[in-house]
Scaffold this motif. Structure first.
Motif, PDB file in Angstrom:
ATOM      1  N   UNK A 273       0.820  -1.208   0.000  1.00 41.33           N
ATOM      2  CA  UNK A 273       0.000   0.000   0.000  1.00 41.33           C
ATOM      3  C   UNK A 273       0.859   1.265   0.000  1.00 41.33           C
ATOM      4  N   UNK A 274       2.168   1.118  -0.165  1.00 38.24           N
ATOM      5  CA  UNK A 274       3.041   2.294  -0.235  1.00 38.24           C
ATOM      6  C   UNK A 274       4.318   1.905  -0.955  1.00 38.24           C
ATOM      7  N   UNK A 275       5.075   2.912  -1.361  1.00 37.74           N
ATOM      8  CA  UNK A 275       6.387   2.686  -1.950  1.00 37.74           C
ATOM      9  C   UNK A 275       7.313   3.790  -1.462  1.00 37.74           C
TER      10      UNK A 275
ATOM     11  N   UNK B   7       1.762  17.386  -4.826  1.00 38.42           N
ATOM     12  CA  UNK B   7       1.229  18.735  -4.626  1.00 38.42           C
ATOM     13  C   UNK B   7      -0.249  18.805  -4.940  1.00 38.42           C
ATOM     14  N   UNK B   8      -0.684  18.062  -5.985  1.00 34.29           N
ATOM     15  CA  UNK B   8      -2.094  18.094  -6.395  1.00 34.29           C
ATOM     16  C   UNK B   8      -2.948  17.051  -5.687  1.00 34.29           C
ATOM     17  N   UNK B   9      -2.385  16.290  -4.755  1.00 31.92           N
ATOM     18  CA  UNK B   9      -3.188  15.404  -3.922  1.00 31.92           C
ATOM     19  C   UNK B   9      -3.301  13.970  -4.377  1.00 31.92           C
ATOM     20  N   UNK B  10      -2.524  13.541  -5.368  1.00 33.76           N
ATOM     21  CA  UNK B  10      -2.555  12.138  -5.752  1.00 33.76           C
ATOM     22  C   UNK B  10      -1.907  11.258  -4.679  1.00 33.76           C
ATOM     23  N   UNK B  11      -0.999  11.798  -3.922  1.00 30.56           N
ATOM     24  CA  UNK B  11      -0.343  11.090  -2.823  1.00 30.56           C
ATOM     25  C   UNK B  11      -0.355  11.989  -1.596  1.00 30.56           C
ATOM     26  N   UNK B  12      -0.180  11.368  -0.421  1.00 29.84           N
ATOM     27  CA  UNK B  12      -0.206  12.127   0.832  1.00 29.84           C
ATOM     28  C   UNK B  12       1.065  12.964   0.964  1.00 29.84           C
ATOM     29  N   UNK B  13       0.892  14.267   1.180  1.00 22.76           N
ATOM     30  CA  UNK B  13       2.025  15.185   1.222  1.00 22.76           C
ATOM     31  C   UNK B  13       2.845  15.019   2.504  1.00 22.76           C
ATOM     32  N   UNK B  14       2.195  14.732   3.650  1.00 22.32           N
ATOM     33  CA  UNK B  14       2.928  14.634   4.910  1.00 22.32           C
ATOM     34  C   UNK B  14       3.878  13.441   4.909  1.00 22.32           C
TER      35      UNK B  14
ATOM     36  N   UNK C  40       2.264   4.660   8.823  1.00 20.10           N
ATOM     37  CA  UNK C  40       1.825   5.061   7.481  1.00 20.10           C
ATOM     38  C   UNK C  40       0.303   5.044   7.331  1.00 20.10           C
ATOM     39  N   UNK C  41      -0.413   4.709   8.381  1.00 18.18           N
ATOM     40  CA  UNK C  41      -1.866   4.551   8.286  1.00 18.18           C
ATOM     41  C   UNK C  41      -2.549   5.908   8.125  1.00 18.18           C
TER      42      UNK C  41
ATOM     43  N   UNK D 224       5.061  11.929   2.329  1.00 15.44           N
ATOM     44  CA  UNK D 224       6.097  12.130   1.324  1.00 15.44           C
ATOM     45  C   UNK D 224       7.193  13.046   1.861  1.00 15.44           C
ATOM     46  N   UNK D 225       6.795  14.053   2.623  1.00 11.48           N
ATOM     47  CA  UNK D 225       7.762  15.012   3.155  1.00 11.48           C
ATOM     48  C   UNK D 225       8.548  14.431   4.321  1.00 11.48           C
ATOM     49  N   UNK D 226       7.899  13.674   5.195  1.00  9.63           N
ATOM     50  CA  UNK D 226       8.558  13.177   6.402  1.00  9.63           C
ATOM     51  C   UNK D 226       9.270  11.838   6.200  1.00  9.63           C
ATOM     52  N   UNK D 227       8.669  10.934   5.400  1.00  6.82           N
ATOM     53  CA  UNK D 227       9.227   9.583   5.286  1.00  6.82           C
ATOM     54  C   UNK D 227       9.583   9.194   3.861  1.00  6.82           C
ATOM     55  N   UNK D 228       9.431  10.122   2.895  1.00  8.39           N
ATOM     56  CA  UNK D 228       9.706   9.823   1.486  1.00  8.39           C
ATOM     57  C   UNK D 228       8.919   8.601   1.018  1.00  8.39           C
ATOM     58  N   UNK D 229       7.630   8.602   1.341  1.00  9.81           N
ATOM     59  CA  UNK D 229       6.743   7.482   1.029  1.00  9.81           C
ATOM     60  C   UNK D 229       5.591   7.992   0.164  1.00  9.81           C
ATOM     61  N   UNK D 230       5.277   7.229  -0.887  1.00  4.02           N
ATOM     62  CA  UNK D 230       4.128   7.533  -1.747  1.00  4.02           C
ATOM     63  C   UNK D 230       2.983   6.598  -1.380  1.00  4.02           C
ATOM     64  N   UNK D 231       1.921   7.154  -0.877  1.00  2.00           N
ATOM     65  CA  UNK D 231       0.710   6.415  -0.545  1.00  2.00           C
ATOM     66  C   UNK D 231      -0.432   7.417  -0.458  1.00  2.00           C
ATOM     67  N   UNK D 232      -1.642   6.914  -0.274  1.00  2.00           N
ATOM     68  CA  UNK D 232      -2.808   7.793  -0.170  1.00  2.00           C
ATOM     69  C   UNK D 232      -3.931   7.034   0.518  1.00  2.00           C
ATOM     70  N   UNK D 233      -4.962   7.767   0.881  1.00  2.00           N
ATOM     71  CA  UNK D 233      -6.116   7.139   1.524  1.00  2.00           C
ATOM     72  C   UNK D 233      -6.767   6.144   0.568  1.00  2.00           C
ATOM     73  N   UNK D 234      -6.912   6.526  -0.710  1.00  2.00           N
ATOM     74  CA  UNK D 234      -7.550   5.644  -1.682  1.00  2.00           C
ATOM     75  C   UNK D 234      -6.757   4.358  -1.884  1.00  2.00           C
ATOM     76  N   UNK D 235      -5.431   4.468  -1.925  1.00  2.00           N
ATOM     77  CA  UNK D 235      -4.602   3.276  -2.107  1.00  2.00           C
ATOM     78  C   UNK D 235      -4.746   2.332  -0.923  1.00  2.00           C
ATOM     79  N   UNK D 236      -4.710   2.867   0.289  1.00  2.00           N
ATOM     80  CA  UNK D 236      -4.820   2.015   1.473  1.00  2.00           C
ATOM     81  C   UNK D 236      -6.208   1.409   1.597  1.00  2.00           C
TER      82      UNK D 236
END
Length: 345
Positions: A51-53, A84-91, A124-125, A93-105
């Protein structure tokens, strides 16, 4: 050797309006059409991992190798716009360099709901406690359901076959339409050939075939025809059954038989060849019909039914289109006779 548990997904759904999304169009205006594919590839990497990368310079370089004239810097810039446009969670990505989102999870939990144990790392939840607990509860319910089904199977092992047969018979007679279905099944065995043609012009041939079938058994009659007994006694009623003759004096009374006394006629190639199309002025290709039926090795019994149902190969009948379909299938249609009969209904 123990089986390795897979954490990611083999496939994932994509919205039909993915390319028409307003935010996606904005990114594509700035970075070109490749932006949509780069973002989709990053989402696929997230689902493949679970659910993340986690992204870094090596990730950007590996992803850029999949695209034509696209560098690692281009991939990093496109994914930065996606964050920036909300496809992934910004927090994250900024804190842990992780690409994920509510929809993906949320989609990941839904796709893995049949797995025994699935959990999202609290670090990451992005889901609420209700969504997480609901998913856990559904997994427990499915586990309990499987255990209950297994217990039912164990309990049912002691049931005898005779009990199952009786149970099915009870259900079959309790439904209103079961009697009609049973009657149709019996008639389909006793009368496998058609009694009328949808195209018209074959009433005489149908009547002749019915009379021939009735003559084989010696006591079969069509519904509504009254048929005198040889001794002048009982006659056939409208139900299509023949009443039994009275027993002779001084002999033991016999129980009337409920079985059908008519036998099914076995048609041969000679019988089919003896059929003659009616002289009603309709355009037919009877010779071509016989040739096609023999090419596909259709049994004479089915040939006779197809001939009557198609009105002796009348031009324009759906049967001719069926021959083309049979040739185009290259043997994939295993019962060509049944297929042609289905076109004649």
């Amino acid at each position: 050797m123990a089986k390795i548990k897979k954490a990611g997904l083999d496939y994932f759904p994509v919205d039909t309006g993915y390319m028409q999304d307003r935010l996606m169009r904005r990114i594509m205006k700035r970075e070109g059409d490749r932006a949509a594919v780069v973002i989709l590839a990053a989402i696929a990497e997230a689902y493949g991992n679970g659910y993340y990368v986690r992204v870094d310079e090596l990730f950007y370089d590996d992803l850029s190798a999949c695209f034509y004239q696209t560098s690692a810097e281009d991939v990093a810039r496109i994914l930065g716009l996606a964050v920036e446009y909300g496809f992934f969670d910004a927090r994250l990505f900024r804190e842990a360099s992780v690409l994920t989102s509510v929809e993906i999870q949320r989609q990941y939990l839904f796709s893995t709901r049949r797995r025994k144990s699935v959990a999202i790392d609290p670090a990451y939840n992005l889901l609420t406690e209700e969504e997480t607990s609901e998913q856990t509860g559904s997994q427990d319910d499915e586990t309990d359901g499987r255990k209950a089904a297994a217990a039912d199977d164990v309990d049912n092992k002691g049931v005898s076959t005779g009990h199952n047969v009786t149970f099915r018979g009870k259900n079959a007679t309790s439904r209103p339409h079961s009697i009609a279905q049973h009657s149709i099944a019996q008639n389909s065995t006793a009368y496998p050939l058609p009694q009328s043609s949808p195209g018209g012009g074959t009433e005489d041939a149908d009547r002749k075939s019915a009379e021939e079938e009735g003559g084989v058994g010696g006591c079969e009659s069509r519904p509504g025809d009254g048929m005198a007994d040889a001794g002048g006694g009982a006659t056939a009623s409208g139900s299509g059954s023949v009443a039994a003759a009275p027993a002779a004096t001084g002999t033991a009374s016999r129980r009337p038989s409920t079985a059908r006394t008519s036998t099914r006629r076995e048609w041969t190639d000679a019988d089919v060849a003896a059929l003659t199309p009616p002289a009603d002025g309709m355009k037919r290709n009877y010779d071509g019909l016989l040739l096609n039926l023999r090419q596909f090795r259709i049994p004479p019994q089915e040939q006779y039914a197809i001939i009557l149902k198609s009105n002796f190969g009348v031009i324009g009948h759906p049967l001719w289109r069926g021959f083309f379909t049979l040739r185009d299938s290259h043997g994939k249609i295993k019962q060509p006779g049944h297929y042609l009969l289905s076109l004649c209904r």
